[in-house]
Design an enzyme around this catalytic site. Structure first.
Site, mmCIF file in Angstrom:
data_model
loop_
_atom_site.group_PDB
_atom_site.id
_atom_site.type_symbol
_atom_site.label_atom_id
_atom_site.label_comp_id
_atom_site.label_asym_id
_atom_site.label_seq_id
_atom_site.Cartn_x
_atom_site.Cartn_y
_atom_site.Cartn_z
ATOM 1 N N CYS B 177 36.117 -52.944 49.230
ATOM 2 C CA CYS B 177 36.411 -52.133 50.410
ATOM 3 C C CYS B 177 37.785 -51.475 50.352
ATOM 4 O O CYS B 177 38.182 -50.802 51.298
ATOM 5 C CB CYS B 177 36.245 -52.977 51.664
ATOM 6 S SG CYS B 177 34.608 -53.723 51.724
ATOM 7 N N HIS B 317 42.782 -51.575 58.664
ATOM 8 C CA HIS B 317 41.506 -51.878 58.002
ATOM 9 C C HIS B 317 40.534 -52.297 59.108
ATOM 10 O O HIS B 317 39.399 -51.868 59.107
ATOM 11 C CB HIS B 317 41.715 -52.967 56.948
ATOM 12 C CG HIS B 317 40.511 -53.214 56.091
ATOM 13 N ND1 HIS B 317 39.898 -52.218 55.374
ATOM 14 C CD2 HIS B 317 39.796 -54.344 55.838
ATOM 15 C CE1 HIS B 317 38.858 -52.718 54.711
ATOM 16 N NE2 HIS B 317 38.773 -54.004 54.978
ATOM 17 N N HIS B 354 31.945 -49.657 59.209
ATOM 18 C CA HIS B 354 32.659 -49.972 57.963
ATOM 19 C C HIS B 354 31.929 -49.311 56.793
ATOM 20 O O HIS B 354 30.841 -49.729 56.406
ATOM 21 C CB HIS B 354 32.713 -51.489 57.771
ATOM 22 C CG HIS B 354 33.581 -51.928 56.633
ATOM 23 N ND1 HIS B 354 34.227 -51.055 55.791
ATOM 24 C CD2 HIS B 354 33.921 -53.178 56.189
ATOM 25 C CE1 HIS B 354 34.910 -51.737 54.888
ATOM 26 N NE2 HIS B 354 34.747 -53.023 55.100
#
Lengths: 407, 426
Positions: B177, B317, B354
């Site tokens: 990620c 994040h 996400h």
């Protein structure tokens, strides 16, 4: 670490870790390559009609002491973590937390092993009816091991290396089959020479003993499906590669950094260059010619043995062969060895493997004997102080690396 | 190069001159931006495939780009192409198809998806064989060579290079990620080394398929708030229960300031610096002391030559998992201290979900838009603040505020942490 843009530094190879079908460790692998009595290890039955080079039997606990760690890894990760540990130990930095804390990882990786038994069970049951989607959801939700994805994800080889060996400066995983290995080396060389890092762990791993891997590459007919033959002896029109299980890692270090800690190198990695052609007829040849020129290898120089990373796949291997034959005729390539003939094609690990073998050859002052009886591979026992490694992808990507005796 | 084109460490200053974006809110920077400042969610009930027997049935799929039949390879490629084309057009650096620099691209796994496995199995000429042997017999017919691109990791990069004419071997990246942020870092480093004057940095991910969803569900990482999809992603809230998987992509054209000025390009922001630090604690969890995340932020600030007090907005994040948001706060508190209380921080993932491999790219683009447009996108669904994370998350409503220096965080499974600092000024 300074970050001045105009500095250029030499890149030294100070650690090598290999785990292959011929041996555990770089010395064992190289010794067996040099021994004409040792034949390639090939398993032609388990994955018939596809031959594979199976990994040598290994006690993983020597590099991965905790069983709980090993249980969370798929085969390719265990192979890679093992080889990475050997490289760090060889470089004398295993357990040195000060250096490991700033050791940068550049790993070439594909995907890990699927759960082929589960896939088979689902495929046998799923049928074609409308409810098959619901069945698939149920079967995957209850059948997949919860941690399997962590065994598959490309960056989790690097992740496991950080966990097991504590190398944590930074961590990048590059993808793209063979060229990922070339790019990983190229990236580390560029960063070291421009002071964007001092010490790097670079490499890759392949578990060739996988049905799902064979299936992926066989979709476009990339895998050799007859009895084993060396790379140059596979038919140029319908060739293919014989996958080989291997892990290959190198510790690359700025010369100043190695000298400061009193570490002598195997060799110097003088340059890595790459490009990508569209693979039109003859393009591999012209790209390799241009890359060789960029590296500064040209007719009239010192002896130049080549370790070829040719896969055996058509038509790329035929074009590489033409390039090498032309270079031998022009007098600047002294000998050729397709190391994949002995160790199999190791895809992402193949370029690091070739550079590792080149460094070993320079360190020992000897090249291993021809890998076949083709006209291309001839005995060579002359002196040499440099080796060229080729990395032509089975589908895409072309690269060259020049390794020289460190002076 | 003139001194004003160099940073404090004597390196070429690198700037952003083009942006492209695709998210679950739509295609193009303006569409996503409009959704973000309106506090709109792109999260919906999944319609792409049957969701019976799934614990999570919501996602932020990209529906604005047609892709039938769906495959992760095809949709990820189309998202990459759309984002890159937008970025190159905005930059005006060259005609589309003749990009004068390398491509760094973050791509999702190239792997088997079930429709292909089923075809190979069902159509095999040797149905008496079992499992993979049966599918290998199908593969040997050569009828499926068109699917090779779904399995080759080089294929999205290869297609992008054909389309945009980037220079040299394209580099495909996976740092989980954090991948998108890594592409920016690779571009920044290449320009600093003087290898190129420009780089195309792209990240894309379109892996909302059954196995893609289930593997994260099995890691207990996903929100199960299926009844109210738009409320499911709630970063920094006390009741956060996991992330919402989403699709998207972002693209940035990076150039040396010298090259951008020379051609009269509009500079959208400066890439001040990047930093990374790997964790050695666990495959999905950070070290309890946050050392790796803290290290990544500190290395980023050092690389960017900025002090913690210089950061005036953070693009988090902020995944909405209990673990990430706690550790992100903890690390920011350790590095920014009191200054964190005065620093707004919001998570785009509250609205776009996400986007995994693409998240660093998507959020880099939004970070630059935030600087450029003087509005802070909100963190929506912030109804139950977590008292242990005392942050100004720009709750629920966008805020007009000019910011100069933005920190964008990206943390990946496998312990790869990458941060980027963007600024309006060199």
């Amino acid at each position: 670490m300074s970050d001045s843009p105009n500095e250029r530094r030499q890149v030294w190879i100070t650690g090598i870790g290999l785990l292959t079908s011929l041996g555990e460790g770089s010395a064992a692998t190289f010794d067996r390559l040099c021994d004409p009595a040792v034949a390639p290890r090939v398993d032609e039955t388990r994955f018939a009609p596809y031959p594979v080079h199976p990994l040598v039997t290994v006690d993983y606990a020597r590099q991965i002491p905790k069983k709980s760690d090993l249980r969370q890894m798929e085969g390719w990760q265990a192979i890679g973590v093992f080889a990475a540990g050997l490289a760090l130990a060889d470089a004398g930095i295993a357990g040195n937390s000060e250096i490991l804390d700033r050791t940068d990882l550049v790993v070439a990786a594909g995907n890990g092993d699927r759960d082929c038994a589960l896939d088979r069970k689902i495929l046998e049951t799923i049928g074609a009816e409308a409810a098959s989607g619901a069945y698939l959801n149920q079967a995957l939700s209850t059948g997949l091991r919860p941690t399997l994805y962590l065994g598959e994800l490309s960056n989790l080889l690097a992740g496991n290396i950080s966990i097991i060996h504590k190398a944590t400066g930074s961590s990048r995983t590059l993808k793209g089959e063979e060229i990922a290995g070339v790019s990983a080396l190229e990236n580390a060389v560029r960063r070291i020479s421009h002071c964007q890092g001092d010490v790097f762990l670079v490499g890759g791993a392949l578990n060739a003993e996988r049905d799902d891997l064979l299936l992926g590459y066989e979709l476009a007919g990339n895998v050799w499906q007859q009895a084993y033959r060396p790379v140059w002896e596979r038919d140029e029109t319908c060739g293919g590669f014989v996958p080989g299980s291997a892990g290959a890692f190198l510790v690359l270090e700025a010369r100043e950094h190695a000298e400061a800690r009193g570490k002598s190198p195997y060799a110097r990695l003088s340059g890595v260059v790459s490009d990508r052609s569209r693979r039109g007829t003859g393009e591999v040849i012209s790209v390799l010619e241009t890359l060789a020129e960029t590296l500064g290898v040209a007719p009239g120089g010192r002896p130049l043995p080549v370790l070829s990373g040719a896969s055996g796949g058509a038509p790329a291997t035929g074009e590489e062969r033409a390039f090498l034959e032309g270079s031998m005729e022009a007098g600047f390539v002294s000998a050729v060895r397709a190391y994949g003939s002995r160790l199999g094609h190791t895809v992402e690990a193949h370029a690091p493997l070739g550079v590792a073998l080149a460094a070993m050859a320079l360190h020992r002052g000897t090249l291993f004997p021809p890998c076949d009886t083709s006209a291309l591979e001839k005995p060579f026992d002359g002196p040499f102080d440099r080796v060229l490694v080729t990395g032509v992808g089975h589908w895409r990507g072309e690269g060259l690396a020049l390794i020289e005796k460190a002076t | 190069m003139e001194p004003r084109h160099l940073d404090r460490k004597g390196r070429p200053i690198v700037v952003v001159t083009g942006l492209g974006l695709v998210t679950s809110l739509g295609r193009g920077c303006d569409t996503t931006w409009a959704g973000l400042v309106a506090g709109r969610s792109g999260i919906r009930t999944i319609t792409r495939f049957p969701t019976e027997n799934l614990r999570t049935t919501i996602a932020g799929t990209v529906d604005s780009i047609e892709c039938e039949p769906y495959s992760a390879y095809e949709l990820s490629s189309r998202i990459s192409e759309a984002a890159a084309e937008e970025a190159i057009r905005q930059s005006g650096i060259a005609p589309v198809g003749r990009f004068p620099g390398p491509l760094f691209i973050a791509t999702p796994p190239s792997e088997f998806e079930w429709p292909l496995l089923r075809r190979l199995y069902d159509e095999s000429p040797e149905p008496q064989l079992e499992g993979y042997k049966r599918m290998l017999a199908a593969a040997r017919t050569g009828h499926y060579s068109g699917f090779q691109r779904q399995l080759e990791f080089a294929s999205i990069a290869d297609r992008m290079q054909d389309r945009f004419g980037t220079v040299g071997e394209p580099v495909s990246i996976c740092t989980a990620c954090a991948s998108g942020a890594t592409t920016v870092q690779m571009g920044l480093e290449a320009i600093r080394r003087g290898e190129t004057q420009a780089a195309l940095c792209v990240g894309a991910d379109a892996t909302v398929h059954p196995e893609g969803l289930i593997r994260f569900a099995l890691l207990s990482a996903l929100s199960t708030e299926n009844a109210y999809p738009e409320k499911a992603s709630k970063p920094f809230s006390k009741n956060r229960d996991g992330f919402v998987i989403a699709e998207g992509g972002g693209a940035l054209v990076l150039e040396s300031l010298a090259a951008a000025e020379a051609r009269g390009a509009k500079v959208l922001a400066v890439v001040k610096g990047c930093g990374e630090k790997a964790d050695e604690f666990h495959r999905t969890r950070s070290r309890p002391d946050g050392a790796a995340i803290i290290g990544a932020i500190r290395k980023t600030l050092a690389d960017a030559c900025v002090a913690p007090e210089d950061i005036d907005y953070i693009n988090a994040h902020g995944t909405s998992t209990p673990e990430n948001d706690k550790m992100e706060y903890f690390a920011l508190d350790a590095v920014l201290g009191e200054h964190l209380r005065r620093t707004p921080i919001s998570s785009n993932k509250s609205m776009v979900g996400h986007t995994l491999i693409a998240a660093g790219s998507v959020e880099a683009v939004i970070s630059v838009l935030t600087i450029e447009r003087g509005v802070l996108p909100p963190t929506i669904n912030y109804d139950v603040p977590d008292p242990e994370l005392p942050l100004d998350v720009v709750p629920n409503k966008a805020r007009e505020q000019r910011v100069k220096t933005v920190l964008s965080n990206s943390f990946g499974f496998g312990g790869q942490n990458v941060c980027v600092v963007f600024s309006s000024e060199p």
